[in-house]
Design a protein around this motif. Structure first.
Motif, PDB file in Angstrom:
ATOM      1  N   UNK A   1       0.828  -1.207   0.000  1.00 53.39           N
ATOM      2  CA  UNK A   1       0.000   0.000   0.000  1.00 53.39           C
ATOM      3  C   UNK A   1       0.867   1.263   0.000  1.00 53.39           C
ATOM      4  N   UNK A   2       2.086   1.140   0.506  1.00 52.25           N
ATOM      5  CA  UNK A   2       2.945   2.309   0.679  1.00 52.25           C
ATOM      6  C   UNK A   2       3.983   2.477  -0.414  1.00 52.25           C
ATOM      7  N   UNK A   3       4.492   1.349  -0.943  1.00 53.10           N
ATOM      8  CA  UNK A   3       5.592   1.406  -1.893  1.00 53.10           C
ATOM      9  C   UNK A   3       5.171   0.858  -3.250  1.00 53.10           C
ATOM     10  N   UNK A   4       5.686   1.463  -4.307  1.00 53.43           N
ATOM     11  CA  UNK A   4       5.332   1.023  -5.658  1.00 53.43           C
ATOM     12  C   UNK A   4       5.885  -0.356  -5.955  1.00 53.43           C
ATOM     13  N   UNK A   5       7.082  -0.652  -5.477  1.00 56.42           N
ATOM     14  CA  UNK A   5       7.713  -1.941  -5.756  1.00 56.42           C
ATOM     15  C   UNK A   5       8.331  -2.492  -4.468  1.00 56.42           C
ATOM     16  N   UNK A   6       7.516  -2.908  -3.513  1.00 54.20           N
ATOM     17  CA  UNK A   6       8.064  -3.407  -2.241  1.00 54.20           C
ATOM     18  C   UNK A   6       8.788  -4.731  -2.423  1.00 54.20           C
ATOM     19  N   UNK A   7       9.894  -4.872  -1.728  1.00 51.28           N
ATOM     20  CA  UNK A   7      10.646  -6.117  -1.801  1.00 51.28           C
ATOM     21  C   UNK A   7       9.881  -7.253  -1.144  1.00 51.28           C
ATOM     22  N   UNK A   8       9.145  -6.920  -0.077  1.00 48.88           N
ATOM     23  CA  UNK A   8       8.343  -7.918   0.637  1.00 48.88           C
ATOM     24  C   UNK A   8       6.918  -7.363   0.785  1.00 48.88           C
ATOM     25  N   UNK A   9       6.050  -7.588  -0.199  1.00 47.76           N
ATOM     26  CA  UNK A   9       4.720  -6.966  -0.235  1.00 47.76           C
ATOM     27  C   UNK A   9       3.854  -7.274   0.982  1.00 47.76           C
ATOM     28  N   UNK A  10       4.085  -8.401   1.630  1.00 54.10           N
ATOM     29  CA  UNK A  10       3.232  -8.778   2.759  1.00 54.10           C
ATOM     30  C   UNK A  10       3.720  -8.202   4.099  1.00 54.10           C
ATOM     31  N   UNK A  11       4.868  -7.563   4.081  1.00 55.19           N
ATOM     32  CA  UNK A  11       5.323  -6.888   5.299  1.00 55.19           C
ATOM     33  C   UNK A  11       4.360  -5.766   5.660  1.00 55.19           C
ATOM     34  N   UNK A  12       4.386  -5.361   6.927  1.00 52.71           N
ATOM     35  CA  UNK A  12       3.533  -4.261   7.373  1.00 52.71           C
ATOM     36  C   UNK A  12       4.383  -3.171   8.035  1.00 52.71           C
ATOM     37  N   UNK A  13       3.929  -1.943   7.874  1.00 49.86           N
ATOM     38  CA  UNK A  13       4.512  -0.790   8.559  1.00 49.86           C
ATOM     39  C   UNK A  13       3.453  -0.264   9.516  1.00 49.86           C
ATOM     40  N   UNK A  14       3.825  -0.068  10.773  1.00 47.33           N
ATOM     41  CA  UNK A  14       2.880   0.411  11.781  1.00 47.33           C
ATOM     42  C   UNK A  14       3.231   1.851  12.150  1.00 47.33           C
ATOM     43  N   UNK A  15       2.271   2.746  12.005  1.00 43.01           N
ATOM     44  CA  UNK A  15       2.445   4.163  12.320  1.00 43.01           C
ATOM     45  C   UNK A  15       1.466   4.579  13.409  1.00 43.01           C
ATOM     46  N   UNK A  16       1.912   5.424  14.334  1.00 44.01           N
ATOM     47  CA  UNK A  16       1.009   6.028  15.307  1.00 44.01           C
ATOM     48  C   UNK A  16       0.441   7.302  14.696  1.00 44.01           C
ATOM     49  N   UNK A  17      -0.879   7.328  14.508  1.00 46.73           N
ATOM     50  CA  UNK A  17      -1.524   8.431  13.799  1.00 46.73           C
ATOM     51  C   UNK A  17      -2.716   8.956  14.587  1.00 46.73           C
ATOM     52  N   UNK A  18      -2.896  10.269  14.539  1.00 49.48           N
ATOM     53  CA  UNK A  18      -4.003  10.916  15.241  1.00 49.48           C
ATOM     54  C   UNK A  18      -5.282  10.808  14.420  1.00 49.48           C
ATOM     55  N   UNK A  19      -6.396  10.899  15.129  1.00 49.34           N
ATOM     56  CA  UNK A  19      -7.694  10.683  14.506  1.00 49.34           C
ATOM     57  C   UNK A  19      -7.958  11.651  13.359  1.00 49.34           C
ATOM     58  N   UNK A  20      -7.501  12.906  13.493  1.00 51.38           N
ATOM     59  CA  UNK A  20      -7.764  13.897  12.441  1.00 51.38           C
ATOM     60  C   UNK A  20      -6.984  13.601  11.159  1.00 51.38           C
ATOM     61  N   UNK A  21      -6.044  12.648  11.213  1.00 50.57           N
ATOM     62  CA  UNK A  21      -5.327  12.239  10.005  1.00 50.57           C
ATOM     63  C   UNK A  21      -6.114  11.175   9.226  1.00 50.57           C
ATOM     64  N   UNK A  22      -7.174  10.644   9.812  1.00 54.21           N
ATOM     65  CA  UNK A  22      -7.820   9.431   9.285  1.00 54.21           C
ATOM     66  C   UNK A  22      -9.265   9.638   8.885  1.00 54.21           C
ATOM     67  N   UNK A  23      -9.706   8.820   7.972  1.00 54.97           N
ATOM     68  CA  UNK A  23     -11.123   8.678   7.607  1.00 54.97           C
ATOM     69  C   UNK A  23     -11.437   7.195   7.531  1.00 54.97           C
TER      70      UNK A  23
END
Length: 225
Positions: A200-222
């Motif tokens: 979802x984040x990278x155009x050509x990820x080396x490991x597509x099934x890996x995950x990146x976890x970010x701490x995000x505030x509610x106003x950043x999200x829908x």
């Protein structure tokens, strides 16, 4: 707006070279830079989000050319002048330093360990209802820049703008850096750990099934459709 500090996922900055974990400082002046920054921050004229924004606001050429602690010192100098704690003439040695009215607030060395151990908790009570629960699908706002202040501080990285993820955990309510960095109040709101597939984040990820976890505030999200 150009954000030279927003380097996540950017190409062309060279390889990451891991170092041994026991290496803390690379030069004798590095711990002095750290101590000076902590001592100045303890005077209570700014908060951690203000200091982060000061580093981000350095000229792009300086940000790219300065080392880690050079960025700290340059930002600190800017803050000291902006808060009228030091004059430009004092800073450059063209005038003798005057006694500061903040002298009584100085942090004595015997209190440093206790202050560092206490830390600076940012969790707060908030009247804002949490909109999302664990497992909910969300999407970040399509533009990563601050929506409160033009060119202002935010913790949403550009590489995650418009990305779809899922709520991994709720952290309660925390100070909103976008507001706190600019003297607009703490504006606490719900904070979430959000997991994003690498695909979802990278155009050509080396490991597509890996995950990146970010701490995000509610106003950043829908809510994701």
């Amino acid at each position: 707006m150009t954000r030279p500090h927003d380097m996540g996922g950017r190409f062309g900055d060279g390889a990451i070279e891991p170092e041994a974990e026991d290496i803390k400082f690379h030069a004798d002046w590095h711990p002095r830079a750290l101590a000076l920054t902590l001592a100045a921050g303890a005077l209570g004229q700014w908060n951690i989000d203000t200091s982060r924004h000061a580093r981000e606001a350095l000229a792009p050429r300086d940000y790219a050319g300065f080392s880690y602690y050079e960025k700290w010192l340059a930002a600190l100098a800017d803050l000291l002048v902006a808060k009228d704690m030091v004059t430009p003439a004092e800073l450059t040695g063209q005038a003798a330093p005057a006694l500061s009215p903040l002298t009584d607030k100085k942090l004595p060395k015997e209190r440093v360990a206790a202050m560092l151990a206490k830390g600076g908790p940012a969790d707060r009570q908030s009247g804002i209802q949490a909109l999302y629960a664990e497992g909910d699908a969300v999407i970040t706002r399509p533009i990563a820049e601050s929506v409160l202040v033009n060119g202002g501080h935010t913790r949403l990285p550009s590489y995650a703008a418009g990305a779809r993820g899922r709520i991994l955990r709720r952290h309660g309510s925390h100070v909103l850096p976008d507001s706190n960095a600019h003297g607009l109040g703490e504006a606490a709101e719900p904070l979430y750990a959000v997991a994003f597939p690498a695909s979802e984040l990278w155009a050509h990820p080396e490991h597509p099934k890996d995950e990146v976890v970010l701490d995000l505030w509610q106003s950043y999200l829908d809510a994701a459709p």
